[in-house]
Motif scaffolding. Structure first.
Motif, PDB file in Angstrom:
ATOM      1  N   PHE A 133      23.742 -53.101 -14.905  1.00 44.02           N
ATOM      2  CA  PHE A 133      25.202 -53.144 -14.839  1.00 44.02           C
ATOM      3  C   PHE A 133      25.675 -53.833 -13.558  1.00 44.02           C
ATOM      4  O   PHE A 133      26.711 -54.502 -13.546  1.00 44.02           O
ATOM      5  N   MET A 134      24.935 -53.644 -12.484  1.00 43.06           N
ATOM      6  CA  MET A 134      25.305 -54.276 -11.220  1.00 43.06           C
ATOM      7  C   MET A 134      25.210 -55.796 -11.322  1.00 43.06           C
ATOM      8  O   MET A 134      26.000 -56.521 -10.708  1.00 43.06           O
ATOM      9  N   LEU A 135      24.246 -56.286 -12.094  1.00 48.45           N
ATOM     10  CA  LEU A 135      24.034 -57.720 -12.215  1.00 48.45           C
ATOM     11  C   LEU A 135      25.031 -58.381 -13.160  1.00 48.45           C
ATOM     12  O   LEU A 135      25.156 -59.609 -13.164  1.00 48.45           O
ATOM     13  N   MET A 136      25.740 -57.587 -13.938  1.00 50.42           N
ATOM     14  CA  MET A 136      26.703 -58.164 -14.886  1.00 50.42           C
ATOM     15  C   MET A 136      27.950 -58.618 -14.148  1.00 50.42           C
ATOM     16  O   MET A 136      28.549 -57.854 -13.399  1.00 50.42           O
ATOM     17  N   PRO A 137      28.381 -59.851 -14.355  1.00 52.99           N
ATOM     18  CA  PRO A 137      29.641 -60.302 -13.735  1.00 52.99           C
ATOM     19  C   PRO A 137      30.836 -59.652 -14.406  1.00 52.99           C
ATOM     20  O   PRO A 137      30.739 -59.110 -15.518  1.00 52.99           O
ATOM     21  N   GLN A 139      33.297 -60.973 -15.825  1.00 54.93           N
ATOM     22  CA  GLN A 139      33.707 -61.617 -17.068  1.00 54.93           C
ATOM     23  C   GLN A 139      33.050 -60.964 -18.286  1.00 54.93           C
ATOM     24  O   GLN A 139      33.603 -60.998 -19.385  1.00 54.93           O
ATOM     25  N   VAL A 140      31.848 -60.378 -18.090  1.00 57.64           N
ATOM     26  CA  VAL A 140      31.141 -59.752 -19.204  1.00 57.64           C
ATOM     27  C   VAL A 140      31.786 -58.425 -19.600  1.00 57.64           C
ATOM     28  O   VAL A 140      31.912 -58.104 -20.784  1.00 57.64           O
ATOM     29  N   TYR A 146      39.384 -53.727 -20.138  1.00 64.78           N
ATOM     30  CA  TYR A 146      40.776 -53.921 -20.545  1.00 64.78           C
ATOM     31  C   TYR A 146      41.138 -52.962 -21.678  1.00 64.78           C
ATOM     32  O   TYR A 146      42.202 -52.322 -21.654  1.00 64.78           O
ATOM     33  N   LEU A 147      40.261 -52.849 -22.685  1.00 65.07           N
ATOM     34  CA  LEU A 147      40.539 -51.980 -23.829  1.00 65.07           C
ATOM     35  C   LEU A 147      40.606 -50.513 -23.408  1.00 65.07           C
ATOM     36  O   LEU A 147      41.471 -49.764 -23.872  1.00 65.07           O
ATOM     37  N   VAL A 148      39.689 -50.107 -22.525  1.00 64.27           N
ATOM     38  CA  VAL A 148      39.677 -48.718 -22.076  1.00 64.27           C
ATOM     39  C   VAL A 148      40.934 -48.403 -21.265  1.00 64.27           C
ATOM     40  O   VAL A 148      41.602 -47.382 -21.481  1.00 64.27           O
TER      41      VAL A 148
END
Length: 291
Positions: A133-137, A139-140, A146-148
């Protein structure tokens, strides 16, 4: 002595090209920062001549004098006295960054301690998921966040920017290494003496893992102070924008305010970096060591 002196001279001569390359790279990196500090002190007329090719290009390129011909503080006066909106966005940045750092630390410290010291099934797998999760930018995860947040009714509120950052995985990873390097015998001795897990964390973990925690605070501040994508995605009301979104709204046609605001924006980041530089270096070194 002669041979040792000659060997030392040869070593220095061999390292000279590296020093030259590093000096060139440092100059290239620092040059924009130097311009950001110098240009706001130019008078309006001089600054207009400097920025005019950027506003209306006529074939002539901008020429920058490293030393202002007529040093002036008019730009800062116009920003700090006649631009009240600057104080609003400055307060927005302080409020959001301060809240994020406070609650981020309160969440990350116990989580990092659990990963480093607690023994439970699936600990390593869960930590690896944290790293992923830390490596995910951003944008991903932007759409899911946004939905949450929209479902929680938090859109266009400062809490929409604060809440996701509080549960960031990076602080947990950085603080984890500092806790993992604490000898287990020290914590076990405290438990034998009757200390519970919170007392072990408070009196042993926090003092010995201070470098990692402070390094996390410094890095997070530098990152959050300049965040753009999160507030741009979750905030619609421009009165709630932070400094990082206020600067682009000025544009080149208001270059004197833009440059003055950019120089003032640098001050908190430079101050935090200088104060926490030593702890930052220790924390990064500790996080780089293998378990």
């Amino acid at each position: 002595m002669g041979q040792k002196g000659g060997l030392t001279m040869r070593k220095k001569s061999a390292g000279l090209p590296l020093y030259i390359v590093m000096a060139i790279l440092c100059t290239a990196v620092l040059f924009p920062v130097i311009l950001a500090v110098i240009l706001p002190f130019q008078a309006h007329s001089e600054l207009k001549d400097t920025l005019s090719p950027l506003v209306n290009f006529t074939g002539k390129y901008s020429r920058v004098d490293l030393l202002p011909q007529y040093p002036s503080t008019e730009n800062f006066k116009e920003l700090l006295v006649y631009s009240p909106e600057f104080y609003r966005v400055f307060w927005n940045s302080l409020l959001m960054v301060g809240c994020i750092l406070l609650f981020q630390t309160l969440v990350a410290v116990p989580a990092a301690w659990a990963f480093a010291r607690a023994e439970f099934k699936g600990r390593r797998l869960l930590f690896n998921v944290y790293v992923i999760f830390m490596l995910m930018p951003f944008q991903v995860t932007m759409l899911s966040q946004y939905l949450v947040l929209d479902g929680m009714g938090l859109m266009n509120r400062r809490l929409a920017v604060i809440l996701p950052a509080v549960f960031s995985a990076f602080p947990v990873f950085l603080i984890y290494r500092g806790f993992a390097d604490i000898p287990r015998d020290v914590a076990d001795s405290a438990r034998i003496d009757g200390a519970n897990e919170w007392q072990v964390l408070r009196y042993i973990g926090l003092p010995l893992g201070k470098s990692g925690i402070l390094a996390c605070v410094v890095i997070s501040f530098l990152d959050l102070w300049n965040m753009v994508e999160q507030p741009l995605t979750f905030l619609r009301d421009k009165t709630k924008y932070p400094l990082s979104l206020y600067l682009p709204t000025l544009g080149a046609d208001r270059g004197e305010l833009l440059l003055a605001a950019a120089a003032v924006t640098l001050i908190p980041a430079v101050f935090v970096f200088v104060i926490g530089q030593e702890e930052l270096e220790r924390g990064i070194i500790a996080s780089a060591l293998k378990e």
